[in-house]
Design an enzyme around this catalytic site. Structure first.
Site, PDB file in Angstrom:
ATOM      1  N   THR A   1      70.789  18.774   4.924  1.00 50.86           N
ATOM      2  CA  THR A   1      69.554  18.850   5.879  1.00 50.86           C
ATOM      3  C   THR A   1      68.445  19.338   5.455  1.00 50.86           C
ATOM      4  OG1 THR A   1      68.966  19.892   8.202  1.00 50.86           O
ATOM      5  CG2 THR A   1      70.791  21.199   7.002  1.00 50.86           C
ATOM      6  N   ILE A   2      67.260  18.864   5.718  1.00 53.61           N
ATOM      7  CA  ILE A   2      65.988  19.482   5.311  1.00 53.61           C
ATOM      8  C   ILE A   2      65.763  20.685   5.996  1.00 53.61           C
ATOM      9  CG2 ILE A   2      65.115  17.143   4.496  1.00 53.61           C
ATOM     10  CD1 ILE A   2      63.370  17.224   7.092  1.00 53.61           C
ATOM     11  N   ASP A   3      66.217  21.039   7.140  1.00 55.74           N
ATOM     12  CA  ASP A   3      66.053  21.997   7.824  1.00 55.74           C
ATOM     13  C   ASP A   3      66.694  23.653   7.410  1.00 55.74           C
ATOM     14  OD1 ASP A   3      64.562  20.795   9.596  1.00 55.74           O
ATOM     15  OD2 ASP A   3      66.497  20.377  10.837  1.00 55.74           O
TER      16      ASP A   3
ATOM     17  N   MET B   1      58.534  20.148  10.301  1.00 55.63           N
ATOM     18  CA  MET B   1      59.555  19.922  10.947  1.00 55.63           C
ATOM     19  C   MET B   1      60.419  21.189  10.808  1.00 55.63           C
ATOM     20  SD  MET B   1      61.286  16.404  10.059  1.00 55.63           S
ATOM     21  CE  MET B   1      60.784  14.965  10.839  1.00 55.63           C
ATOM     22  N   GLY B   2      61.415  21.662  11.828  1.00 57.48           N
ATOM     23  CA  GLY B   2      61.979  22.689  12.209  1.00 57.48           C
ATOM     24  C   GLY B   2      62.050  23.293  13.626  1.00 57.48           C
TER      25      GLY B   2
ATOM     26  N   GLU C   1      57.360  23.180  14.092  1.00 56.49           N
ATOM     27  CA  GLU C   1      57.271  22.436  15.240  1.00 56.49           C
ATOM     28  C   GLU C   1      58.115  23.146  16.439  1.00 56.49           C
ATOM     29  OE1 GLU C   1      59.372  18.690  15.173  1.00 56.49           O
ATOM     30  OE2 GLU C   1      61.395  19.636  14.187  1.00 56.49           O
TER      31      GLU C   1
END
Length: 407
Positions: A142-144, A188-189, A245
């Protein structure tokens, strides 16, 4: 027959296919696997028996190398939540039937929080029903960077490198004119601000980088935001702002909900993009200077041309670790990274019970965020810096990076 099945789920990254490559490499090195299959579109593809033969699609080192630089999920993805087996176990019965039909002894699922929920449920179902011929493992993605049980997540380092690079380039562009201007960049997040924090890495080579950074962990105040921006504009012409976000007010309401429909995805998650646009309108109305908003959107997770070499190597190793655990007869675990030190950067690969990972979120610690809530601390920088090191040697064809297509 003892075959292996691998699948991907959730939002893609530029490193998730390196994890699949790692699984394939480990399986090739073993005499316990006859054929390697990939399920198209995750657990949905498993239930629909849409398999591809990876032993044929990825026969050697050349294909593995191309797979590692291929962005997004080469096997496709899904956002399907399995039912609670205690209420309805029909899906689980069907999965076991399909596995046995195709001689699947090992199943490895690469994904994030919701994907680990699938691994947890399936592994628990097998244990409860004394199914000992099928081994289920999770591989993190996950990039998060919000999975617990691992120091960081595959895909995050490459996304962080893209964000840091983009902010360093934007910062140069923003300072071209001497007119007062504000640029608000949405990263993103949803509930974890790790990616937004990575914008601070734009300062690595001495540049200013973003003037202000707002993560989604602290409550966001529009009044404080406007005061911060005004304060910066008094000292400089251009203000570059990074926001998550998922920034929300003291009542837990997403700032973006002012322009959203209230729609949710299959897991009940709100669609929350649009925070930068809301703040753009507020700055234009309250301050009156030139202002623009930028939403980085999908580019954050698919920019494989600027992937972190560290991230790709670690992603591959985690795929190998997940596969090795399955071949050892282990089940219900997620491969993970344990950081030994940051100076020099050293890690080791292990596995943790997936039941301790699923449906949880690792948020940014308070001491990684400054007291004012508009920047990050040196602790965050020390955590982030090693993850973006190194550049991959991208293979080009006809002027653009070459990718592998599996279905």
């Amino acid at each position: 027959m003892r075959n292996l099945l691998v699948a991907q789920s959730g939002g893609p990254t530029s490193a998730i296919n390196a994890t699949i490559a790692g699984v394939i490499m480990e399986a090739y090195a073993s005499d316990q696997v006859d054929t390697i299959y990939g399920a198209v579109n995750g657990i949905k593809g498993v239930l629909e028996e849409r398999f591809v033969n990876l032993s044929e699609k990825v026969p050697g080192e050349d294909e593995l190398e191309i797979l590692c630089q291929t962005p997004a999920a080469a096997l496709g993805s899904c956002r399907v939540k399995l039912k609670n087996p205690e209420e309805d176990d029909s899906q689980f019965q069907e999965i076991i039937r399909i596995f046995r039909k195709h001689g699947i002894a090992y199943f490895i699922y690469a994904g994030g929080n919701d994907s680990m929920d699938t691994v947890d449920k399936l592994a628990a179902y097998c244990k409860e029903h004394e199914i000992e011929d099928i081994h289920v493992m999770g591989a993190p993605k996950t990039i998060d960077n919000d999975l617990v049980g691992t120091d960081h997540c595959p895909g995050f380092g490459s996304a962080a490198k893209y964000i840091a690079t983009t902010f360093s380039e934007l910062e140069r562009d923003c300072h071209v004119y001497d007119t007062k201007a504000v640029t608000i960049v949405e990263v993103m997040g949803r509930n974890a601000g790790w990616l937004t924090a990575a914008s601070a890495l734009a300062r690595n080579n001495g540049a200013e980088g973003p003037s202000l950074i707002y993560l989604c962990e602290p409550a966001f105040s529009v009044e404080s935001f406007l005061a911060d921006v005004k304060g910066k504009l008094e000292k400089q012409d251009s203000v570059l702002v990074a926001i998550s976000e998922g920034i929300k007010d003291k009542d837990g309401v997403y700032i973006s909900e002012q322009v959203q429909s209230g729609a949710v995805d299959n897991f009940g998650h709100s669609y929350i993009a649009g925070s930068a646009r809301v703040l753009e309108d507020i700055v234009r109305r309250e301050i009156g200077c030139k202002v623009r908003s930028i939403e980085l959107n999908l580019m954050q997770r698919c920019a494989s041309h600027i992937a972190s070499k560290t991230d790709i190597q670690e992603s591959k190793m985690l795929g190998m670790t997940a596969c090795r655990c399955a071949l050892q007869g282990k089940s219900g675990l997620m491969a993970s990274v344990e950081r030994i030190s940051s100076h020099p950067y050293q890690v080791r690969y292990t596995a943790v019970p997936v039941c301790e990972v699923s449906n949880q979120e690792k948020k940014v610690p308070a001491d990684y965020i400054n007291e004012a809530g508009n920047d990050v601390t040196e602790k965050m920088m020390e955590y982030l810096k090693p993850l973006i090191h190194g550049e991959t040697e991208v293979i080009y064809e006809n002027g653009i990076p070459k990718h592998l297509y599996l279905y």
